[in-house]
Structures are given as structure tokens and as C-alpha cells.
Scaffold this motif. Sequence first.
Motif, PDB file in Angstrom:
ATOM      1  N   GLY C  25       0.794  -1.231   0.000  1.00 45.47           N
ATOM      2  CA  GLY C  25       0.000   0.000   0.000  1.00 45.47           C
ATOM      3  C   GLY C  25       0.824   1.276   0.000  1.00 45.47           C
ATOM      4  N   LEU C  26       2.129   1.154  -0.229  1.00 43.22           N
ATOM      5  CA  LEU C  26       2.970   2.350  -0.299  1.00 43.22           C
ATOM      6  C   LEU C  26       3.165   2.750  -1.760  1.00 43.22           C
ATOM      7  N   GLN C  27       3.674   3.989  -1.950  1.00 44.06           N
ATOM      8  CA  GLN C  27       3.887   4.499  -3.296  1.00 44.06           C
ATOM      9  C   GLN C  27       5.388   4.507  -3.583  1.00 44.06           C
ATOM     10  N   ALA C  28       5.772   4.115  -4.800  1.00 46.56           N
ATOM     11  CA  ALA C  28       7.197   4.119  -5.148  1.00 46.56           C
ATOM     12  C   ALA C  28       7.441   5.112  -6.269  1.00 46.56           C
ATOM     13  N   GLN C  29       8.516   5.875  -6.137  1.00 45.88           N
ATOM     14  CA  GLN C  29       8.853   6.850  -7.162  1.00 45.88           C
ATOM     15  C   GLN C  29      10.296   6.554  -7.609  1.00 45.88           C
ATOM     16  N   VAL C  30      10.447   6.269  -8.893  1.00 43.57           N
ATOM     17  CA  VAL C  30      11.749   5.828  -9.378  1.00 43.57           C
ATOM     18  C   VAL C  30      12.496   6.988 -10.039  1.00 43.57           C
ATOM     19  N   SER C  31      13.725   7.213  -9.647  1.00 38.63           N
ATOM     20  CA  SER C  31      14.536   8.294 -10.214  1.00 38.63           C
ATOM     21  C   SER C  31      15.823   7.692 -10.753  1.00 38.63           C
ATOM     22  N   THR C  32      16.035   7.821 -12.061  1.00 43.58           N
ATOM     23  CA  THR C  32      17.178   7.164 -12.680  1.00 43.58           C
ATOM     24  C   THR C  32      18.314   8.153 -12.882  1.00 43.58           C
ATOM     25  N   GLY C  33      19.401   7.949 -12.204  1.00 44.01           N
ATOM     26  CA  GLY C  33      20.559   8.832 -12.346  1.00 44.01           C
ATOM     27  C   GLY C  33      21.616   8.167 -13.201  1.00 44.01           C
ATOM     28  N   GLU C  34      22.758   8.848 -13.348  1.00 46.09           N
ATOM     29  CA  GLU C  34      23.826   8.248 -14.149  1.00 46.09           C
ATOM     30  C   GLU C  34      24.488   7.104 -13.409  1.00 46.09           C
ATOM     31  N   ARG C  35      24.613   7.273 -12.103  1.00 42.71           N
ATOM     32  CA  ARG C  35      25.331   6.255 -11.330  1.00 42.71           C
ATOM     33  C   ARG C  35      24.423   5.124 -10.859  1.00 42.71           C
ATOM     34  N   HIS C  36      23.264   5.497 -10.336  1.00 41.48           N
ATOM     35  CA  HIS C  36      22.354   4.428  -9.891  1.00 41.48           C
ATOM     36  C   HIS C  36      20.918   4.933  -9.865  1.00 41.48           C
ATOM     37  N   THR C  37      20.024   3.994  -9.774  1.00 41.97           N
ATOM     38  CA  THR C  37      18.610   4.317  -9.702  1.00 41.97           C
ATOM     39  C   THR C  37      18.209   4.375  -8.236  1.00 41.97           C
ATOM     40  N   VAL C  38      17.372   5.356  -7.941  1.00 42.43           N
ATOM     41  CA  VAL C  38      16.921   5.515  -6.561  1.00 42.43           C
ATOM     42  C   VAL C  38      15.401   5.344  -6.543  1.00 42.43           C
ATOM     43  N   ILE C  39      14.926   4.584  -5.581  1.00 35.82           N
ATOM     44  CA  ILE C  39      13.476   4.375  -5.468  1.00 35.82           C
ATOM     45  C   ILE C  39      12.995   5.030  -4.184  1.00 35.82           C
ATOM     46  N   GLY C  40      12.158   6.039  -4.318  1.00 39.80           N
ATOM     47  CA  GLY C  40      11.616   6.726  -3.149  1.00 39.80           C
ATOM     48  C   GLY C  40      10.361   6.020  -2.671  1.00 39.80           C
ATOM     49  N   VAL C  41      10.252   5.846  -1.368  1.00 39.72           N
ATOM     50  CA  VAL C  41       9.069   5.206  -0.795  1.00 39.72           C
ATOM     51  C   VAL C  41       8.268   6.283  -0.080  1.00 39.72           C
ATOM     52  N   ILE C  42       7.035   6.491  -0.534  1.00 36.85           N
ATOM     53  CA  ILE C  42       6.222   7.545   0.058  1.00 36.85           C
ATOM     54  C   ILE C  42       5.063   6.936   0.819  1.00 36.85           C
ATOM     55  N   GLY C  43       4.899   7.386   2.047  1.00 40.27           N
ATOM     56  CA  GLY C  43       3.819   6.869   2.890  1.00 40.27           C
ATOM     57  C   GLY C  43       4.380   6.372   4.216  1.00 40.27           C
ATOM     58  N   ASP C  44       3.566   5.708   4.969  1.00 44.83           N
ATOM     59  CA  ASP C  44       3.919   5.264   6.314  1.00 44.83           C
ATOM     60  C   ASP C  44       4.859   4.054   6.254  1.00 44.83           C
ATOM     61  N   LYS C  45       6.133   4.316   6.557  1.00 44.28           N
ATOM     62  CA  LYS C  45       7.140   3.259   6.405  1.00 44.28           C
ATOM     63  C   LYS C  45       6.911   2.018   7.269  1.00 44.28           C
ATOM     64  N   THR C  46       6.137   2.182   8.337  1.00 43.22           N
ATOM     65  CA  THR C  46       5.950   1.017   9.204  1.00 43.22           C
ATOM     66  C   THR C  46       5.203  -0.090   8.463  1.00 43.22           C
ATOM     67  N   LEU C  47       4.520   0.308   7.374  1.00 41.60           N
ATOM     68  CA  LEU C  47       3.824  -0.710   6.578  1.00 41.60           C
ATOM     69  C   LEU C  47       4.802  -1.715   5.970  1.00 41.60           C
ATOM     70  N   LEU C  48       6.048  -1.318   5.847  1.00 37.86           N
ATOM     71  CA  LEU C  48       7.037  -2.233   5.281  1.00 37.86           C
ATOM     72  C   LEU C  48       7.328  -3.393   6.227  1.00 37.86           C
ATOM     73  N   GLY C  49       7.037  -3.148   7.513  1.00 42.45           N
ATOM     74  CA  GLY C  49       7.217  -4.189   8.511  1.00 42.45           C
ATOM     75  C   GLY C  49       8.585  -4.835   8.398  1.00 42.45           C
ATOM     76  N   ASP C  50       8.612  -6.151   8.312  1.00 44.26           N
ATOM     77  CA  ASP C  50       9.888  -6.869   8.319  1.00 44.26           C
ATOM     78  C   ASP C  50      10.384  -7.212   6.917  1.00 44.26           C
ATOM     79  N   ILE C  51       9.757  -6.645   5.915  1.00 48.08           N
ATOM     80  CA  ILE C  51      10.175  -6.982   4.547  1.00 48.08           C
ATOM     81  C   ILE C  51      11.659  -6.656   4.382  1.00 48.08           C
ATOM     82  N   PRO C  52      12.454  -7.621   4.011  1.00 49.55           N
ATOM     83  CA  PRO C  52      13.921  -7.418   3.955  1.00 49.55           C
ATOM     84  C   PRO C  52      14.339  -6.760   2.645  1.00 49.55           C
ATOM     85  N   ILE C  53      13.960  -5.495   2.500  1.00 51.19           N
ATOM     86  CA  ILE C  53      14.262  -4.760   1.268  1.00 51.19           C
ATOM     87  C   ILE C  53      15.753  -4.811   0.955  1.00 51.19           C
TER      88      ILE C  53
END
Lengths: 339, 339, 339, 339
Positions: C25-53
Motif C-alpha cells: 500500500g505504499l507508493q514508489a517513485q523511481v529516479s534514474t541517475g547516471e550512477r544508480h537508480t533511486v526508489i523513493g518510498v512515500i507513505g507510512d514506512k511502518t507498513l514495510l514491517g519486516d520486509i527485507p528490502i
Amino acid sequence: MVIVTKTDATQADIDAVVKRIESVGLQAQVSTGERHTVIGVIGDKTLLGDIPIESMSGVERTMAITAPFKLASREFRGDEPTVIVVNGTKIGGRQIPVIAGPCAVESTEQIVTIARLVQKAGASFIRGGAFKPRTGPYSFQGYGKKALKMLQEAKDETGLGIVTEVMTPHEVELVGEYTDMFQLGTRNMTNFYLLREVGRAQKPVILKRGMSATIEEWLLAAEYILSEGNPDVILCERGIRTFETHTRNTLDLNAVPVVHELSHLPIVVDPSHGTGIRSLVCDMTKASVAAGADGLLLEVHHDPDHSMTGDGAQSLFPEQFETLMQELKPIAVAVGREI
Amino acid sequence: MVIVTKTDATQADIDAVVKRIESVGLQAQVSTGERHTVIGVIGDKTLLGDIPIESMSGVERTMAITAPFKLASREFRGDEPTVIVVNGTKIGGRQIPVIAGPCAVESTEQIVTIARLVQKAGASFIRGGAFKPRTGPYSFQGYGKKALKMLQEAKDETGLGIVTEVMTPHEVELVGEYTDMFQLGTRNMTNFYLLREVGRAQKPVILKRGMSATIEEWLLAAEYILSEGNPDVILCERGIRTFETHTRNTLDLNAVPVVHELSHLPIVVDPSHGTGIRSLVCDMTKASVAAGADGLLLEVHHDPDHSMTGDGAQSLFPEQFETLMQELKPIAVAVGREI
Amino acid sequence: MVIVTKTDATQADIDAVVKRIESVGLQAQVSTGERHTVIGVIGDKTLLGDIPIESMSGVERTMAITAPFKLASREFRGDEPTVIVVNGTKIGGRQIPVIAGPCAVESTEQIVTIARLVQKAGASFIRGGAFKPRTGPYSFQGYGKKALKMLQEAKDETGLGIVTEVMTPHEVELVGEYTDMFQLGTRNMTNFYLLREVGRAQKPVILKRGMSATIEEWLLAAEYILSEGNPDVILCERGIRTFETHTRNTLDLNAVPVVHELSHLPIVVDPSHGTGIRSLVCDMTKASVAAGADGLLLEVHHDPDHSMTGDGAQSLFPEQFETLMQELKPIAVAVGREI
Amino acid sequence: MVIVTKTDATQADIDAVVKRIESVGLQAQVSTGERHTVIGVIGDKTLLGDIPIESMSGVERTMAITAPFKLASREFRGDEPTVIVVNGTKIGGRQIPVIAGPCAVESTEQIVTIARLVQKAGASFIRGGAFKPRTGPYSFQGYGKKALKMLQEAKDETGLGIVTEVMTPHEVELVGEYTDMFQLGTRNMTNFYLLREVGRAQKPVILKRGMSATIEEWLLAAEYILSEGNPDVILCERGIRTFETHTRNTLDLNAVPVVHELSHLPIVVDPSHGTGIRSLVCDMTKASVAAGADGLLLEVHHDPDHSMTGDGAQSLFPEQFETLMQELKPIAVAVGREI
């Protein structure tokens, strides 16, 4: 840290606590209120080590003061406001005393005339500049000692207390011979040597807020005076500098309840400098009283168009002042005060 | 330029003047007061050439308006203040109406509960945000149309008028279906399309002062609304941005007498946003009334700790609000008003 | 929170991470740079719980973003500055592009004349207002769509990119048909619907700092645009409001290094509005480049005394602009840039 | 009014003009430049009546000075900038001298160590506080006379000139025994007795801008010093107070070209206090040079984490300072200067 004593603490109890504090190299400052005596401890508190201050005879409790200003903080006097008596008038109590007069003392005739008028209308103090801080060197700088003598004549004639500004440490003694309260102007709020010098004098000090001083910085300036042993500091809100250009300054009445929350010191308001425009002064004076001001500073001049400082534009005419004093009465009553 | 008509000028006189003005390509704006009708002439006055307006039937005199704001200037209505009647309540007259409620509408239960409480205490309007301007995109932005319906329920229950914010031109119609007065927030004072759009609406507009707007800029923003034909603008002082950090904003009460001098528009004060601190609100509300405020906006919440916008810190508890309303009465009387 | 991917992360890795985030139920925003891609997570991070990202394939590390602005924060792009390419010109890279032109588009001849002059001197973009935010309703408000067409002619003649202001959500589409970059003016920095609308557009946005906006509030306004999916925001320092009255605004160059520390977004400087006085513009432009500005906005007018907006007083003459462009070169080189 | 003499005017010519001016009760102030001598007339010009000053031998022309500051105005020296030579270093000429050192003098070892480091990197003056103005009375107030002696040792070791602050009139003599230039701090810009006292001293004065002083007020403060006979005033921009909280102050570089337009006095910049954040100092120093600064004040400390004043956060490390000095060179050259 402050040590609050029990209501039945004896002088011997207090002396013992003070002695104990000083024995470890700390400084003790004793403040006697109506309800209890408070002993302020200044210096590095870790020096107290394990000394069981709280179990000493006469001690009720100890309290840390987290604000950077200590002696000026509300906690320092156990929530009891400071009341200062000057020339028979109480400042900080139920009564709202009024300090009125011209920007500068211009002649004996001028100051005596105005003193009589404002006294008749209900003022308790005559104000007027003898030493004038001016933005540029070519403006009228005040008549100095001659003006102090004119103020004395006005006092002799009317019995009003004198309020006049002191601008530099070496004139504190001279001004102190005449004035009942020192005024420190907005441009001198950070003149730290002057703060210390009036801190060593035996007269109350009206400390105007610096033009762009935060309330915390202002209370720290008061702390300079208090820390030298003079407990009689009266804060004065006189307008701050903002982007608005219609008014000369922006009178910040929020400072009145804020100071009452943070400090035990009385706060008076100067709507004349705060607005810089005669037609705004009366409304803002009413607002000051309603906001809880402990006193008022008002410029009054019987001939403002010929004032020597250019501040005539903000001076009330005597008849306006008289009317205003009447109109303030019900507002004072509405907020539990008298004027 | 404005044309002030005689008290006995007929409609035909006025129509003739308007026609004459329009005949040379200028715009005429007619404002009908209790004492006389004033016709504002908008555009390049030199187009009037030698037309002898002053000798036309029904014309008393013509007057140049030197302020950059014309319709908003005091002269425009011949020194007669604007009185606006909304939902049976007069704004700008002797009575000081109170607009109270939570920062945001959070639920029907919440808004109806608060509406009842503030009505009982003497408020005339319920306020509450349906569309909320927030500094960051991740904060609660209001319940929108759902919240408008909740406000309607609160009105149905209590009879209180509704005041709620509109944030963008295309929502003026929707918000206008529910609200009795539009509120334009501090962040939208220079949203010129929105100003024009509410200028074309038929409902009064509360125009909050921009955070760093001078009083002249604020009156020019009002002029945008007035120039579209909506004469019912109420200015709202809500605190300006200064260097002081202790308070959230610096409530600039000087604006109250200044606006009264420069404009015929009523001015209300919002001490809740103006200070941002609950414990300061009551004193500053009293000061607002004493300064001459024509109305008050106050945040009241029965459960501020659970407010959804974080503005709970400045909301009064209902019992505080009730006490305050009583305490304001004698101050209002002291300045020739009623509350 | 942001998820920084390894340099060798595959698209499949990234898709898997995004899917995982969205599954709770979180939102992901992907930003592609020259060196690496960054994924922003928007919303209540506790929803990620124990997911081993952190142990998912392609993930290098996760990072909390403590600033209230997330997508605008430096961390969000792993310290890699954003470079935006518009009409063949890079903004945010080694080159310092210059946007020059009159305050308002006044005629085809005017804008084409100026476009040729500034192009010759080295500018990459022509600027000019079609829709003008004005303090009062009676000032010239711009020629609107007609002016957009004139800008198009100037572009056709010179190849320069277009920068022009958009003032309200419903004109974003129209302005977007002509402009290469939207400009959002200082008076619209908190026009949140407009921020969102340009956030949904496919063109870069120059976001001017609000007259009294803190840098944090400014980055939060940028966040509104970014959070709608438009990654191409260019900040523009244009002077803040202070007590100083000699200059129209106080150009706050401190904002340049501060923004570089806090954000990955490019920042350009507008010394014309920042000072409001022609004779100060050149020195402050040099200072802007030395402070690290990623671009410049400059008012240039071949006949400033007849400018329609009264902003002629701050416009450079074309020959001044030409000389300035030459003088900037060694300063740019001294700070590792080119102009 | 100022009287500009011809390049071939003799001393006798000048004396005759001065005598004539004084004969009617006016004051004459003579300023000798490289190109011509300028005689300032202070007082009520109508006293000159019909005296044909312009036809006196050696007189080129007379000029009214409309600015409230006279001796400080650009016109006063016929557009010729003031160049001051101190300890062999010119201030106000092509060279941009650097004044560097710690906030406070903490020990002989500290100040000598830092003096050597900054001298090696190219500084011309060592700075360090002996008497420190502090917001609160419990902060470290400087080592006073002991610190002056330490500065003397640093000078003896390195040959660097000394810059240190003087806080009150009665210490001008003492500080003057050691320092090469007096520094007047931001909190003392309106300490008018102090201004006058350094005006009577024979040493150059660095006058910092008051925290919320307009440029006009600042030049009037300089006028206090000049009007006492000391022509060697150097203005120092050190950041003003605004609403922005991210930086300690807002360094107002606009002041640099403004002062150059209004006055003949040199202006130096202090980016350390102006920003209050180490990581911003280098960029803002570069910007200062590009804006036209006539000198730089920089805090440098070899062990800033153990600084006694809490200003360590804005002090450069010696190696940063060294690199910065190199990086400034091409910028100085780009604006026609040297460092």
C-alpha cells in the motif's frame, strides 16, 4: 538552578544555604518575595556534587532553570511577579502607571508645562530626553545636564517621578543623581557595559527592546542587569523592525503575554515609538492595556509641530492624552487592573 | 477620481452621470451608502477633458484619490465605513461578530459538536477548512466537498453562517454553494486569478493578509476583488512574518487602525494564527477588540490534541472560548462596540 | 525512505522492488541517475514491517530521509545533482545557461529584437511575460496568448528556448503549447493547485522563491511538483523581503550553497528582481556565478525607459549585457564552470 | 555642501577658503585626495549668504550633498574612493586584503599558531576578540588585556597587523595601544559615544553593519566617526537579520555595490558571521570578491571544536582557508583586483 524555601524558613536557614553554596565556589543570589525566598545558584552546578540541598532546613525544593536567562525567568521567583516601587508608585501590580512627556527636554518652560498637563491627566512619571541617541551626528543630541536640571524642576513642581535615558556607562552616575528610573534605549539594548553599569546602580531600569531583538535576547539583556545585583528591571516593548513601511515600527504586542509567561519582570509598552503616527497611538494604547501591559510610555507635547527632534508626529496633544486616560479606565478594569 | 452625490440626488441624476462617464470610454462604479452615493471613475481621467461633472444635477463634488487603491480607499465612500450583512449578521457596524471553529473539518460529529459549543458561547459563524493549503504535499489537505457538506449540517443544526476557504478559481462555484463567506488564505493573497474570480461571485470575501504583504499591497489585493464588482470584502489580519521565532507569526495589530484610516472596508483579526500559541490567544483577542477590530476569527477545538492539522496548539478549548467571550464584553463596550 | 540500487541492478530488479513496495500500500517513485537508480518510498514506512528490502536483488542500501521534503532532498538522488536538458541546453551541469529578455512581451518587434541581441551575447533562452502578476488590478497585465505567439516568433527567429510565466492551473495547457520551461513567480510559490498542475505537465518548471519563504518552504513547494511526477524543477532565487528599503528586494545568495547542500535540484539566480536597480545587477550577477549558481535570469531591454511594466529600472541595456557575459567567463572558470 | 578644489590649488588657496567658511560660523573639514582636495562645509549653508566661494582662487566648483550622510557620501571626495594604509597594507585599492583568525583569543599558543597559518596562506591581518560582546552574561567574555598582549605576540612573530574589537569608550585608549584597526561590532553600531570616541582616535575603524541597520543608517554611523576627524572608516557587511532560520544571518552582498555607489569608503565582507555555517563560507567568500568587496574577514581556527565561544561552527580549518585563498585569485583578477 534555584532553591525555593519554605514559607516558614528563617533567615538563619537561608544564610546556611547561601554559605553552603558559596563554600563550593558557586554564587548565590537571594530574591525575597511575598510568599517565599528564592536562592539562585549561578555557576557550574556539578560543583554541588552530592550536597543534599533539598534536605537542608527551610528548603522546600530545588529547580533547574532551562531557559538561558536565569534570574529573569519566571521560575526564578516561583511564579511570583516582580513589583517595583518608584517614587511611591508600584510597577507590576494592579495599577498601570503612565509615564508621559516629550521626546526631548527643550526648556524649563516646556517640560514644566507638559509635566503639569500630564500629571493632571493622571500620569505618574514625566519622561523627556536629556541625552538623545540620534541616527546621525548632525541632529539635536539633547541638552544633557541642563536638561536633567529642568526635569528636576518639573519634578519639584509636580511630584512626578523622572524617567530619562542614559547612553553610556560614565554618565550613569550623573543621570542617576536626577532620574528615578533609568531608560535604556532600543539602540543600547546590546551595549553590554552600560547594562552592567546600571546593574550596579541602585535605581530601577526601563530596558527597551532592541529594534530587531528576539524576546529571548531581550531577556538575556535584562539578565546582564540582574546579574550585577539590580533586581528592578522593567521591560519596554517599543516596536520592532519589519518589512512594513507604513508605520515607523511594528508594535509587537504579542511580547506582552509572552514576557508574562517567560519572566517575572514587568513589561510596559510605548505605543508612540511603536507606531510613530499620532493617529494610531490611542488605539494601540488601548490594545496595550487589553494585552496586559504593566505600564505605558506615551509621548505628549503641547506644541509638537515645533518639537526639536522631529518626533512631534507621534506625540499626543495634551487634550488627546487626557481623553485617552479616561478611555483606558474601563479597559483596565475589564482585565482586572486599574489606571 | 470619485464623484460624491448630494443626499437628494435622484436615480436619474446618477444614471446621467454614469452615462456621461461611460460616453468618453471610462468605467463607472456606483457605491450606494446611507448618506450618499459615490461614483468611482476608473481609467485615464484626462479623457473627461472639460466635461463639467461638478455642475451636473445631483453632484456635490469630485475628488481625486491619490492612493494606488481606489475602490478600497476611505475617500471612495466619502468616509463612510462599509457594513456587510451576512446570514443576518452585520460586519463593520457596532457589533463585533465572532467566527469560530476548528482549523479543519474532520467529521460531521466534530464540526457539529464545535458549532453548538461556539454558538452557545456567542459566535455568529462556524469556520473550518474543507480545502487546506499546506506547506508540504504529504500533509492532510482537507476532506474537500465532503467537508463542505459537514459544514452544511453544522449550519442546519445551529443556524450559524459558514466561513470556509477557497483555494483556486475553479472551486469558487462549488465552495460558493455552501459557504456564506469565502476565506482567502495568506498564501493566496497574491493569487490574482482567484481574487478576480471571487470578485465575480455574489458572496462576501474574507481576505487574509499575505505573510509578508505591506498594508498597501493588501489593499491592492482587495482592489482586485472590488474592481470585479464584489463590494463585500473583509480584511483579516493574521500575523506577519518577522525575525521573532517565539511566536509562529507576529500579529500586527497596528494594521487595525491603519486600515481604518486608509479604507472603508471592515477588518477582522485572527489571533489564533497570529500567535500560534494557545496561551497567548486570549490576551491578544482582548487587544484586538481594544484596537478596534470589526470581528474575530478564533480557532476552537474540543479535542485539540487530536486535531488533524497540527494546529491544535493554537486552538482554544470550548470553555476557554466561552470565558473569553464574556471577558470581551466590557472591552467592546469601552471602545463603543458590542460583542 | 529511499532505496539506492546497485550500479548493476537490472530493470527486473527495480520492478520487483517497486512491486513489493506497492504490495503493502505504499507508493514508489523511481529516479534514474547516471550512477544508480533511486526508489523513493512515500507513505507510512511502518507498513514495510519486516520486509527485507536490503537483501532484495539489486539493492545496495536503504536510507531514511529526515528532511520534510523527500524527493527534493539531496539524499534522494544519492548525492547526484539533477541535470535537465531543455531545447538542447543542459541545466545543472558544468555549463551555466543564461535566460534573458524583457519583463513583459510588448510587441513582436520588441521581443524579436531583444531575442537576437541576447542570443548574440550568449543567452540560451528568451524570457518575457505574457501573463503578468501585478500588485494592483489597474497595471498592465500582459498580452496573454498574443504574447505567447510573439515569443514563438522570437524562438523561430533565433532558436532560443522560451521561458514564460504561468499563473493559474487552467492556463498550464495553453502556456505549455509555447514555452520550453514554465516559470512560477514569487507570488505563486504557495499556489498549491498550480504547483500540482505543472507537476503533471511534461515540461521543466522554474520555481521562484516566495518573497518571504524560508528555504525549507521553498523545497516543500518543489516537492509538490516532484510528487506529481515531474522531476524537472529548477529553483530560482530572486530576492527576499527584508527591512532594507534601498534595494527592491534583498538577493539572498546564501540560498545557492544552502540549496546545493540540501537538494539535488539546480538553482538559478535572478539578480534583476533581486536588486531592482540596474547599476547593481552586474556586480550581483558576478557574485551569483561565484556563489555557484547553475544558471542566470536577467532582464534585458533595448528601450527600458519605455518598458510597459515599470521594471525598466532594473533592465540591462543590451551592450551592458554583452559586456557582462564576457566578464562572467573567467569567474565561471574560476569555480569550475563555463558560461 | 562640499567645495572641490582645482588640481593646482595651493595650500594657501585652501587655507583661505577654510578661513572664509569659519568666519561665518560654519565648520570646514578638509579631505586631501590624490586628484584634488575637497572641503566639506558643515552647518547651516544659508550662513554663507552671498559669499562667492566659487570665484575664490583654487576653487573648481561647489556641490550640495543631498544624502543625510555628508562626509561619508561619494560626492564628498569627488568620486575618488578612500584608500587606507595600515601596517603597510592598502585597503580600498586594487589589492583585497584578508583579515583572518579565531573568534576569540584563547591563548598565546592558539593565536600565534593561527597567525602563522593564516600568514602563510596570504592574510595581512590577524583578528581575534579580546573583549567579546555576548548575548548573555554567563558566556565567555574574552580575556581582555591579557588577550591584547597575546595578539601583540602574534604580531611580533608574524608581522601581521592586528584587528580587534573595542566595546566601550573608556577602553579605546587601551585597545588602541595594541590594535592596528579597531573593530566595532554589529551590536555597537548605534553606540554613539563609542563611535565618537574612535572618531577621535588616530587608528582606522572597521565598522560592522548593525544586525537590522539599513545601509543609510550604517553610513550615518560612519558619519559619526568621520565627523570627529577620523577619515579612516572601513565598512563591514556581516549579515542582516531576516526571517530565514537556516543560516545564522543573511549575508547581504547587495550592500557591496550599494556602498560603492553611495560612499567613498571601502567595504569588506565577513562571510563567517554572515552565514554562520562553515560549509557555506567558501562559496560566499568567492561571491563577496566577485561582488566587489574591498577586503575579507574570515574566521579560521585550527581546533574549532574546542573554540571557547561556540563560533567554531563557522570557522574554517587552516587547510580550507589555504585552498580558498588560492581559489579566490582568479576571481579577483576577473573583477580587476588582486588577492
